[in-house]
Motif scaffolding. Structure first.
Motif, PDB file in Angstrom:
ATOM      1  N   ARG A   1      45.495  48.900  30.573  1.00 35.53           N
ATOM      2  CA  ARG A   1      46.262  50.230  30.342  1.00 35.53           C
ATOM      3  C   ARG A   1      45.999  50.519  28.993  1.00 35.53           C
ATOM      4  N   GLY A   2      45.601  51.707  28.704  1.00 38.33           N
ATOM      5  CA  GLY A   2      45.337  52.026  27.204  1.00 38.33           C
ATOM      6  C   GLY A   2      44.238  51.722  26.667  1.00 38.33           C
ATOM      7  N   THR A   3      43.138  51.048  27.271  1.00 35.51           N
ATOM      8  CA  THR A   3      42.224  50.423  26.650  1.00 35.51           C
ATOM      9  C   THR A   3      40.927  51.288  27.210  1.00 35.51           C
ATOM     10  N   ALA A   4      39.654  50.836  26.812  1.00 30.74           N
ATOM     11  CA  ALA A   4      38.264  51.517  27.405  1.00 30.74           C
ATOM     12  C   ALA A   4      38.171  50.993  28.522  1.00 30.74           C
ATOM     13  N   GLN A   5      38.776  49.744  28.801  1.00 29.15           N
ATOM     14  CA  GLN A   5      38.664  49.136  30.283  1.00 29.15           C
ATOM     15  C   GLN A   5      39.598  49.208  31.345  1.00 29.15           C
ATOM     16  N   GLU A   6      40.512  50.381  30.825  1.00 23.88           N
ATOM     17  CA  GLU A   6      41.515  50.793  31.950  1.00 23.88           C
ATOM     18  C   GLU A   6      40.866  51.170  33.203  1.00 23.88           C
ATOM     19  N   THR A   7      41.473  50.363  34.360  1.00 28.72           N
ATOM     20  CA  THR A   7      40.959  50.693  35.770  1.00 28.72           C
ATOM     21  C   THR A   7      42.037  50.548  36.765  1.00 28.72           C
ATOM     22  N   GLN A   8      41.734  51.750  37.404  1.00 28.07           N
ATOM     23  CA  GLN A   8      42.737  52.017  38.619  1.00 28.07           C
ATOM     24  C   GLN A   8      42.175  50.812  39.929  1.00 28.07           C
TER      25      GLN A   8
ATOM     26  N   THR B   1      35.262  43.104  50.122  1.00 29.93           N
ATOM     27  CA  THR B   1      34.639  42.385  49.015  1.00 29.93           C
ATOM     28  C   THR B   1      35.139  42.016  47.737  1.00 29.93           C
ATOM     29  N   ASN B   2      34.669  41.284  46.927  1.00 31.13           N
ATOM     30  CA  ASN B   2      35.298  40.967  45.825  1.00 31.13           C
ATOM     31  C   ASN B   2      35.527  42.414  45.098  1.00 31.13           C
ATOM     32  N   GLY B   3      37.008  42.309  44.447  1.00 30.12           N
ATOM     33  CA  GLY B   3      37.100  43.680  43.364  1.00 30.12           C
ATOM     34  C   GLY B   3      37.651  44.870  44.344  1.00 30.12           C
ATOM     35  N   ALA B   4      37.825  44.377  45.736  1.00 25.89           N
ATOM     36  CA  ALA B   4      38.285  45.504  46.725  1.00 25.89           C
ATOM     37  C   ALA B   4      39.633  45.780  46.621  1.00 25.89           C
ATOM     38  N   GLY B   5      40.576  44.868  45.919  1.00 27.02           N
ATOM     39  CA  GLY B   5      41.991  45.003  45.711  1.00 27.02           C
ATOM     40  C   GLY B   5      42.972  43.968  46.417  1.00 27.02           C
ATOM     41  N   LYS B   6      42.294  42.892  47.080  1.00 26.87           N
ATOM     42  CA  LYS B   6      42.967  42.208  48.056  1.00 26.87           C
ATOM     43  C   LYS B   6      44.157  41.381  47.287  1.00 26.87           C
ATOM     44  N   SER B   7      43.849  40.748  46.177  1.00 26.12           N
ATOM     45  CA  SER B   7      44.574  39.939  45.393  1.00 26.12           C
ATOM     46  C   SER B   7      45.648  40.728  44.748  1.00 26.12           C
ATOM     47  N   THR B   8      44.991  41.764  44.214  1.00 31.37           N
ATOM     48  CA  THR B   8      46.062  42.857  43.531  1.00 31.37           C
ATOM     49  C   THR B   8      47.142  43.245  44.450  1.00 31.37           C
ATOM     50  N   LEU B   9      46.803  43.676  45.865  1.00 34.28           N
ATOM     51  CA  LEU B   9      47.720  43.793  46.657  1.00 34.28           C
ATOM     52  C   LEU B   9      48.966  42.888  46.916  1.00 34.28           C
ATOM     53  N   PHE B  10      48.411  41.580  47.022  1.00 35.70           N
ATOM     54  CA  PHE B  10      49.099  40.412  47.282  1.00 35.70           C
ATOM     55  C   PHE B  10      50.325  40.332  45.838  1.00 35.70           C
ATOM     56  N   ASN B  11      49.625  40.537  44.737  1.00 42.41           N
ATOM     57  CA  ASN B  11      50.359  40.307  43.600  1.00 42.41           C
ATOM     58  C   ASN B  11      51.400  41.692  43.486  1.00 42.41           C
ATOM     59  N   VAL B  12      50.999  42.853  43.960  1.00 40.10           N
ATOM     60  CA  VAL B  12      51.937  43.876  43.985  1.00 40.10           C
ATOM     61  C   VAL B  12      53.200  43.377  44.816  1.00 40.10           C
ATOM     62  N   LEU B  13      53.056  42.860  46.180  1.00 42.16           N
ATOM     63  CA  LEU B  13      53.917  42.458  47.274  1.00 42.16           C
ATOM     64  C   LEU B  13      54.676  41.579  46.717  1.00 42.16           C
ATOM     65  N   ALA B  14      54.250  40.664  45.992  1.00 39.36           N
ATOM     66  CA  ALA B  14      54.927  39.338  45.407  1.00 39.36           C
ATOM     67  C   ALA B  14      55.758  39.743  44.002  1.00 39.36           C
TER      68      ALA B  14
ATOM     69  N   LEU C   1      39.957  46.380  53.122  1.00 38.63           N
ATOM     70  CA  LEU C   1      40.021  46.879  51.613  1.00 38.63           C
ATOM     71  C   LEU C   1      38.610  47.166  51.109  1.00 38.63           C
ATOM     72  N   LYS C   2      38.600  48.439  50.425  1.00 39.45           N
ATOM     73  CA  LYS C   2      37.294  48.569  49.688  1.00 39.45           C
ATOM     74  C   LYS C   2      37.758  49.643  48.578  1.00 39.45           C
ATOM     75  N   ASP C   3      37.516  49.336  47.699  1.00 40.41           N
ATOM     76  CA  ASP C   3      37.697  50.178  46.190  1.00 40.41           C
ATOM     77  C   ASP C   3      39.080  50.751  45.995  1.00 40.41           C
ATOM     78  N   GLY C   4      40.128  49.539  46.213  1.00 33.99           N
ATOM     79  CA  GLY C   4      41.561  49.876  46.283  1.00 33.99           C
ATOM     80  C   GLY C   4      42.093  50.595  47.542  1.00 33.99           C
ATOM     81  N   GLN C   5      41.349  51.011  48.456  1.00 28.46           N
ATOM     82  CA  GLN C   5      41.968  51.828  49.675  1.00 28.46           C
ATOM     83  C   GLN C   5      41.908  50.869  50.868  1.00 28.46           C
ATOM     84  N   ILE C   6      42.684  51.241  51.762  1.00 32.41           N
ATOM     85  CA  ILE C   6      42.520  50.519  53.083  1.00 32.41           C
ATOM     86  C   ILE C   6      41.426  51.643  54.036  1.00 32.41           C
TER      87      ILE C   6
END
Length: 253
Positions: free
Chosen positions: A17-24, A44-57, A226-231
């Protein structure tokens, strides 16, 4: 219809957040999970699977949206607080156990998950027969190594112990984060079969990230892509049962 055990409403997350690399990563994601669901999660890698689990946890906060557990808003609930109802098994067998403690000591520790711990007699010897019966269901000799430090176990035995520890208190939500990926094919298949048996027997609600297409098809009553952060697909019941390998692979094209 009964209240969903877990619900995500328009959840979005940002990294850097707040950097040039900020990514949703997750993008207005909606997901409703009913008690007893066993959901396989692919992408695929980067689809958001691990992020989803980190949010749930709870170890990654959301930037927008809400999470609800049995109707209660848990969006701002800490990771520690969520251990009262949520357990997670990681890909690395070393992450789920205390290496210098024995198998039996790790199981005693797991019994106190989500609780305050106090100094008191352990009565470990009186529990060995019970723990032997518990570990025997893993079919890998773990019951014969109750007094062995966990760091001396094989990877498969250590991951089996991690799984037992995560399910010992029968959590409302079980997250399986590629928990067989670091194991050899035979050990992986054995743990996957035992995982399914325990989930069914204990009527657990589970989400499992996997890169094994065959496992995603064989296990669970739901399959999320999951693909690109969406189901982009939520296949349930007959639709999942009829899904062929070639059709699922097309989602990765």
């Amino acid at each position: 219809m009964t209240e969903a055990i877990l619900k995500l409403e328009e959840v979005s997350t940002l990294v850097n957040r707040g950097t040039a690399q900020e990514t949703q990563i997750l993008k207005n994601l909606d997901l409703t999970i009913q008690a007893g669901d066993f959901i396989t999660v692919v992408g695929t890698n980067g689809a958001g699977k691990s992020t989803l689990f980190n949010v749930l946890a709870g170890n990654l906060r959301v930037d927008a949206g809400h999470l609800k557990h049995n109707g209660q808003d848990i969006t701002r609930m800490s990771e520690e607080q969520r251990t009262h109802f949520l357990s997670r098994v990681f890909q690395d067998p070393k992450l789920g156990t205390a290496p210098r403690m024995t198998v039996a000591e790790n199981l005693l520790l797991a019994e106190k998950r989500g609780q305050h711990r106090f100094l008191k007699p352990r009565h470990l010897k009186s529990r060995l027969a019970e723990f032997a019966q518990l570990t025997a269901v893993m079919h890998n000799g773990l019951e014969e190594r109750l007094l062995t430090p966990t760091e001396e176990l094989s990877g498969g035995q250590r991951q089996a112990l991690s799984f037992l520890m995560a399910t010992l208190k029968r959590p409302d939500i079980l997250l399986l984060d590629e928990h067989t990926a670091a194991l050899d094919p035979k050990t992986s298949a054995q743990l996957m079969q035992t995982t399914n048996e325990r989930i069914q027997k204990e009527h657990l609600t589970a989400l499992m990230i996997t890169h094994q297409i065959d496992d995603a098809l064989q296990y669970g009553n739901r399959l999320l892509v999951l693909k690109d952060g969406q189901i982009i697909a939520d296949l349930q019941g007959e639709a999942k049962q009829k899904l062929r390998r070639e059709e699922l692979v097309q989602y990765f094209a």
